[in-house]
Design a protein around this motif. Structure first.
Motif, PDB file in Angstrom:
ATOM      1  N   VAL A 148       0.812  -0.639  -1.512  1.00 50.97           N
ATOM      2  CA  VAL A 148       0.315  -0.111  -1.946  1.00 50.97           C
ATOM      3  C   VAL A 148      -0.282  -0.224  -3.479  1.00 50.97           C
ATOM      4  O   VAL A 148      -0.558  -1.171  -3.561  1.00 50.97           O
ATOM      5  CB  VAL A 148       1.775  -0.191  -3.623  1.00 50.97           C
ATOM      6  CG1 VAL A 148       1.608   0.841  -4.056  1.00 50.97           C
ATOM      7  CG2 VAL A 148       2.578   0.213  -2.269  1.00 50.97           C
ATOM      8  N   GLU A 199      -1.954   5.302  -6.079  1.00 52.56           N
ATOM      9  CA  GLU A 199      -0.809   6.284  -5.493  1.00 52.56           C
ATOM     10  C   GLU A 199       0.237   6.712  -6.370  1.00 52.56           C
ATOM     11  O   GLU A 199       0.888   6.612  -6.927  1.00 52.56           O
ATOM     12  CB  GLU A 199      -0.787   5.385  -4.297  1.00 52.56           C
ATOM     13  CG  GLU A 199      -1.701   5.045  -4.069  1.00 52.56           C
ATOM     14  CD  GLU A 199      -1.965   4.968  -2.459  1.00 52.56           C
ATOM     15  OE1 GLU A 199      -2.603   4.320  -1.207  1.00 52.56           O
ATOM     16  OE2 GLU A 199      -0.567   2.926  -2.440  1.00 52.56           O
ATOM     17  N   ILE A 255       3.711   7.593  -4.292  1.00 54.68           N
ATOM     18  CA  ILE A 255       4.939   6.972  -3.801  1.00 54.68           C
ATOM     19  C   ILE A 255       5.922   7.387  -3.742  1.00 54.68           C
ATOM     20  O   ILE A 255       6.156   7.328  -4.691  1.00 54.68           O
ATOM     21  CB  ILE A 255       4.860   5.257  -3.512  1.00 54.68           C
ATOM     22  CG1 ILE A 255       5.536   4.168  -4.771  1.00 54.68           C
ATOM     23  CG2 ILE A 255       3.304   4.801  -3.193  1.00 54.68           C
ATOM     24  CD1 ILE A 255       5.336   3.388  -4.433  1.00 54.68           C
ATOM     25  N   VAL A 269       5.482   6.717  -9.444  1.00 55.36           N
ATOM     26  CA  VAL A 269       6.674   6.373  -8.215  1.00 55.36           C
ATOM     27  C   VAL A 269       7.689   7.127  -7.964  1.00 55.36           C
ATOM     28  O   VAL A 269       8.572   8.015  -9.122  1.00 55.36           O
ATOM     29  CB  VAL A 269       7.600   5.461  -8.339  1.00 55.36           C
ATOM     30  CG1 VAL A 269       9.269   5.585  -7.188  1.00 55.36           C
ATOM     31  CG2 VAL A 269       6.938   4.341  -8.041  1.00 55.36           C
ATOM     32  N   PHE A 299       2.739  12.828  -1.141  1.00 51.98           N
ATOM     33  CA  PHE A 299       3.078  11.413  -1.260  1.00 51.98           C
ATOM     34  C   PHE A 299       2.119  10.501  -0.600  1.00 51.98           C
ATOM     35  O   PHE A 299       1.238  11.653   0.531  1.00 51.98           O
ATOM     36  CB  PHE A 299       3.794  10.224  -1.756  1.00 51.98           C
ATOM     37  CG  PHE A 299       4.942  11.667  -2.009  1.00 51.98           C
ATOM     38  CD1 PHE A 299       5.526  10.715  -3.359  1.00 51.98           C
ATOM     39  CD2 PHE A 299       6.116  12.501  -1.257  1.00 51.98           C
ATOM     40  CE1 PHE A 299       6.635  11.848  -4.244  1.00 51.98           C
ATOM     41  CE2 PHE A 299       7.001  12.416  -2.388  1.00 51.98           C
ATOM     42  CZ  PHE A 299       7.473  12.682  -3.069  1.00 51.98           C
ATOM     43  N   ASP A 300       0.509   9.640  -1.034  1.00 57.42           N
ATOM     44  CA  ASP A 300       0.230   9.207  -0.666  1.00 57.42           C
ATOM     45  C   ASP A 300       1.337   8.261   0.633  1.00 57.42           C
ATOM     46  O   ASP A 300       0.696   8.274   1.758  1.00 57.42           O
ATOM     47  CB  ASP A 300      -0.833   8.449  -0.775  1.00 57.42           C
ATOM     48  CG  ASP A 300      -1.834   8.598  -1.842  1.00 57.42           C
ATOM     49  OD1 ASP A 300      -1.984   9.726  -1.841  1.00 57.42           O
ATOM     50  OD2 ASP A 300      -1.239   8.619  -2.976  1.00 57.42           O
ATOM     51  N   ARG A 301       2.152   7.541   0.658  1.00 56.75           N
ATOM     52  CA  ARG A 301       2.902   6.857   1.341  1.00 56.75           C
ATOM     53  C   ARG A 301       4.561   6.944   1.027  1.00 56.75           C
ATOM     54  O   ARG A 301       3.993   7.615   0.098  1.00 56.75           O
ATOM     55  CB  ARG A 301       2.640   5.701   1.125  1.00 56.75           C
ATOM     56  CG  ARG A 301       1.170   4.734   1.070  1.00 56.75           C
ATOM     57  CD  ARG A 301       1.798   3.009   0.866  1.00 56.75           C
ATOM     58  NE  ARG A 301      -0.207   2.924   0.434  1.00 56.75           N
ATOM     59  CZ  ARG A 301      -0.789   2.644   1.383  1.00 56.75           C
ATOM     60  NH1 ARG A 301      -0.705   2.652   3.073  1.00 56.75           N
ATOM     61  NH2 ARG A 301      -2.110   2.214   1.565  1.00 56.75           N
ATOM     62  N   GLY A 304       4.762  12.966   3.267  1.00 63.72           N
ATOM     63  CA  GLY A 304       4.264  11.438   3.064  1.00 63.72           C
ATOM     64  C   GLY A 304       2.601  11.704   4.316  1.00 63.72           C
ATOM     65  O   GLY A 304       2.694  11.834   5.108  1.00 63.72           O
TER      66      GLY A 304
END
Length: 271
Positions: A90, A94, A96, A119, A166-168, A200
């Protein structure tokens, strides 16, 4: 007249002894509406007694869905190592998405000292872990609470996800296979996980080695490639080969050095 509690107890008994039971059959047997039976099944599902299937209910039997509290102590060191590796991926700034479950909950704990993150989660344990973390913005997905998993599911959570990317995305799993994906006890939970995976840029499934290749339930999350399986060094080599053969990226984490990959380069370094 049969009480609601007695009716649910009888539904559980029937499913345990007879296996798959349809909503229509149960509705006729108890002389109630199909919607009443569906509510009964939802309650039994939330209690971890039944795994729902399309049109009916399947008794979990020898494979009861463990509660989140029960799962926290299982494979504890392996989950911590997986969580540490995931946290190292992470990057500041970002956004996530953290799924429910004990392994993803361990990741939330590992992220407590991170800053400049957003988050999003449907999980109560992640909210509790990050509630007082400065520098981390926490967005919660609402919906209906599944008490056994301590996560929110259903149309409200799904609708919220449609407005986010989301990035991840980090997903948990009751079990995972190379061909069918993530195995879960509940259809509503699988639906939510499918939506999570679609939102994602990078998708990770955090699953200790005991979950690989198992099929304890009958609800599945099919994951589009590419996605990354993160597991521990006790993973069976044949299972790892099956995942890699199916096009899944596999990261094997060593317990003695949690952030080290088991034989594969870090994706951030390799990119």
């Amino acid at each position: 007249m049969t009480t609601a509690k007695a009716r649910r107890e009888e539904i559980y008994r029937l499913a345990t002894t007879a296996g798959l039971t349809s909503v229509e059959e149960l509705s006729q047997r108890f002389n109630v509406t199909a919607s009443t039976i569906r509510r009964d099944l939802a309650l039994l599902n939330d209690e971890g007694k039944l795994a729902r299937t399309y049109g009916g209910a399947l008794a979990i039997g020898a494979h009861p869905e463990a509660s989140l509290r029960q799962r926290i102590g299982e494979a504890f060191e392996e989950k911590q190592a997986i969580a540490q590796w995931a946290a190292a991926q992470v990057q500041p700034g970002e956004s996530i998405l953290l799924d429910g479950g004990s392994t993803v909950g361990a990741l939330a704990h590992a992220l407590r000292t991170h800053g400049n993150l957003t988050v999003t989660t449907p999980a109560l344990n992640t909210v509790q872990e990050l509630a007082d973390s400065s520098g981390i913005n926490v967005d919660c997905l609402g919906g209906r609470l599944r008490s056994v998993s301590q996560t929110f599911v259903g149309p409200l959570a799904e609708a919220a996800l449609e407005r986010m990317t989301f990035d991840r995305v980090f997903l948990g799993a009751d079990a995972v296979t190379h061909d069918d994906g993530i195995c879960e006890a509940d259809q509503t939970q699988t639906r939510l996980k499918e939506l999570m995976a679609r939102r994602g840029a990078k998708v990770y499934v955090l699953a200790d080695s005991s979950k690989l290749g198992r099929r304890p339930f009958h609800a599945w999350v099919r994951l589009p490639l590419p996605w990354t399986l993160v597991t521990d060094a006790a993973a069976d080599a044949d299972q790892v080969a099956l995942f890699e053969g199916a096009g899944v990226q596999v990261r094997v984490v060593s317990l003695d050095r949690p952030a080290r990959l088991g034989g594969l380069a870090d994706e951030e370094e390799a990119s």
